[in-house]
Design an enzyme around this catalytic site. Structure first.
Site, PDB file in Angstrom:
ATOM      1  N   ARG A 233      12.650  -4.038  -8.394  1.00 60.56           N
ATOM      2  CA  ARG A 233      11.547  -3.913  -9.032  1.00 60.56           C
ATOM      3  C   ARG A 233      11.539  -4.527  -9.984  1.00 60.56           C
ATOM      4  O   ARG A 233      12.680  -4.456 -11.079  1.00 60.56           O
ATOM      5  CB  ARG A 233      11.433  -2.924  -8.258  1.00 60.56           C
ATOM      6  CG  ARG A 233      11.159  -2.140  -6.693  1.00 60.56           C
ATOM      7  CD  ARG A 233      10.746  -1.421  -6.633  1.00 60.56           C
ATOM      8  NE  ARG A 233      10.192  -0.755  -4.758  1.00 60.56           N
ATOM      9  CZ  ARG A 233      10.919  -0.895  -4.539  1.00 60.56           C
ATOM     10  NH1 ARG A 233      12.856  -0.102  -4.485  1.00 60.56           N
ATOM     11  NH2 ARG A 233      10.775   0.120  -2.776  1.00 60.56           N
TER      12      ARG A 233
ATOM     13  N   PRO B 177       1.116  -1.178  -0.457  1.00 58.84           N
ATOM     14  CA  PRO B 177      -0.148   0.275   0.155  1.00 58.84           C
ATOM     15  C   PRO B 177       0.868   1.057  -0.036  1.00 58.84           C
ATOM     16  O   PRO B 177       1.987   1.365   0.856  1.00 58.84           O
ATOM     17  CB  PRO B 177      -1.263  -0.528   1.686  1.00 58.84           C
ATOM     18  CG  PRO B 177      -1.202  -1.700   1.741  1.00 58.84           C
ATOM     19  CD  PRO B 177       0.758  -1.998   1.283  1.00 58.84           C
ATOM     20  N   GLU B 178       0.888   1.930  -0.343  1.00 56.58           N
ATOM     21  CA  GLU B 178       0.982   3.906  -0.502  1.00 56.58           C
ATOM     22  C   GLU B 178       0.333   5.068  -0.109  1.00 56.58           C
ATOM     23  O   GLU B 178      -0.856   4.219   0.581  1.00 56.58           O
ATOM     24  CB  GLU B 178       1.482   3.567  -2.098  1.00 56.58           C
ATOM     25  CG  GLU B 178       2.514   2.761  -2.849  1.00 56.58           C
ATOM     26  CD  GLU B 178       3.271   2.769  -4.060  1.00 56.58           C
ATOM     27  OE1 GLU B 178       3.445   3.692  -5.371  1.00 56.58           O
ATOM     28  OE2 GLU B 178       3.363   2.012  -5.155  1.00 56.58           O
TER      29      GLU B 178
ATOM     30  N   LYS C  26       3.241   6.976   4.381  1.00 59.12           N
ATOM     31  CA  LYS C  26       2.369   4.803   4.326  1.00 59.12           C
ATOM     32  C   LYS C  26       2.187   4.631   6.272  1.00 59.12           C
ATOM     33  O   LYS C  26       2.096   3.440   6.061  1.00 59.12           O
ATOM     34  CB  LYS C  26       3.432   4.083   4.019  1.00 59.12           C
ATOM     35  CG  LYS C  26       4.020   4.102   2.240  1.00 59.12           C
ATOM     36  CD  LYS C  26       5.120   3.398   2.008  1.00 59.12           C
ATOM     37  CE  LYS C  26       5.283   3.858  -0.045  1.00 59.12           C
ATOM     38  NZ  LYS C  26       6.421   2.062   0.027  1.00 59.12           N
TER      39      LYS C  26
END
Length: 304
Positions: A288, A2-3, A61
């Site tokens: 990533r 989650p950002e 966050k």
């Protein structure tokens, strides 16, 4: 993970459902969920039991619940799969969703529940985390370098683009002092918080900037444009309830976000760029991936 928009959606959900609620009982079901608590589960329980939730807060966050003990808060980081879920008393009717009353949920044990907060009104607030990278902790508010009250565990986290005092030109100047890729700096929570892989890719596409461009070789105006694009795309995601790709991200009432339908590049490898039609490509970036348009986001020229 989650950002900022997803965490803000959760914060708003908590504000709508637990403000004024008293923590009548706390049960730590997995010790890893309280690993940031210096005194472990016993300290968390001792500090927060009987406290009433008075406000909610968030930076990047991280989110927190303030209590009626001045300065005492419940910190939380959702990690990759953390959720807060609110259950109604079994057999009762309650308003859990933004669109009106929904059927009450049986307040039995939840799968992957890590901490259970029993509320004095017989509801249950659960911290659920399948992958156990998230955590909760009892903490105290302190002043950050700008004098803004934040929890101790959040003090080193930079302001995010949604905060009133955020100045993209100041952050852009700081970024120009770093001889690393601009995307790496967007993900550095000590410079600007709340931006993760999804919104970094989306912001760079909107600004027409390749993720591997070095910040120290970019014009100040280009860096400002990237930061403004990050703020804009996260605002749009927030309006849509955040981005959900699976059941791991939901609001406190179990609703998923819908911004995934509006993404331009992230997760769209092989599909046409919404701006020029060139197929989106996926490239490796550290541990990533980066998603980008090779036409709209020209790679940096090699220097010899």
């Amino acid at each position: 993970m989650p950002e900022l928009p997803e965490v803000e959606v959760v914060r708003r959900g908590l504000a709508g459902h637990v403000l004024g609620a008293t923590l009548a009982g706390i049960e730590v079901l997995h010790p890893r969920a309280v690993r940031r608590q210096p005194g472990g589960p016993a300290e968390l329980v001792a500090l927060l039991s009987g406290r009433t939730i008075t406000a909610t807060g968030r930076r990047g966050k991280f989110l927190w619940l303030a209590t009626d003990d001045p300065g005492l808060v419940l910190d939380a980081h959702l990690g990759m799969s953390g959720q807060f879920r609110v259950d109604a008393p079994a057999g009762a009717a309650t308003i859990l969703g933004e669109d009106g009353p929904v059927e009450a949920v049986d307040a039995g044990p939840r799968r992957h529940a890590r901490v259970r907060f029993a509320l004095a009104d017989d509801r249950q607030l659960w911290f659920v985390d399948q992958r156990t990278f998230g955590w909760v902790a009892a903490d105290w508010l302190v002043a950050d370098p700008a004098g803004v009250p934040v929890p101790t565990l959040v003090r080193a986290i930079a302001p995010d683009p949604t905060e009133p005092g955020f100045d993209p030109r100041v952050v852009a100047r700081a970024m120009r002092h770093h001889r690393v890729e601009v995307k790496r700096l967007l993900l550095d929570q000590s410079l600007v918080s709340g931006v993760g892989n999804i919104y970094a890719d989306e912001a760079l596409w909107r600004a027409g900037v390749h993720p591997r461009r070095r910040a120290d070789r970019m014009a100040l105006a280009d860096l400002v444009r990237v930061l403004e694009a990050a703020a804009a795309v996260m605002a749009e995601a927030l309006a849509a309830g955040g981005t959900s790709f699976d059941s791991l991200y939901v609001n406190v009432n179990g609703e998923s976000g819908y911004f995934a339908r509006g993404l331009a590049v992230y997760g769209r490898a092989g599909l046409p760029c919404p701006r020029c039609g060139t197929p989106i490509v996926r490239e490796r970036f550290t541990n990533r991936s980066s998603h980008l348009c090779p036409t709209c986001q020209r790679p940096p020229r090699a220097r010899h």
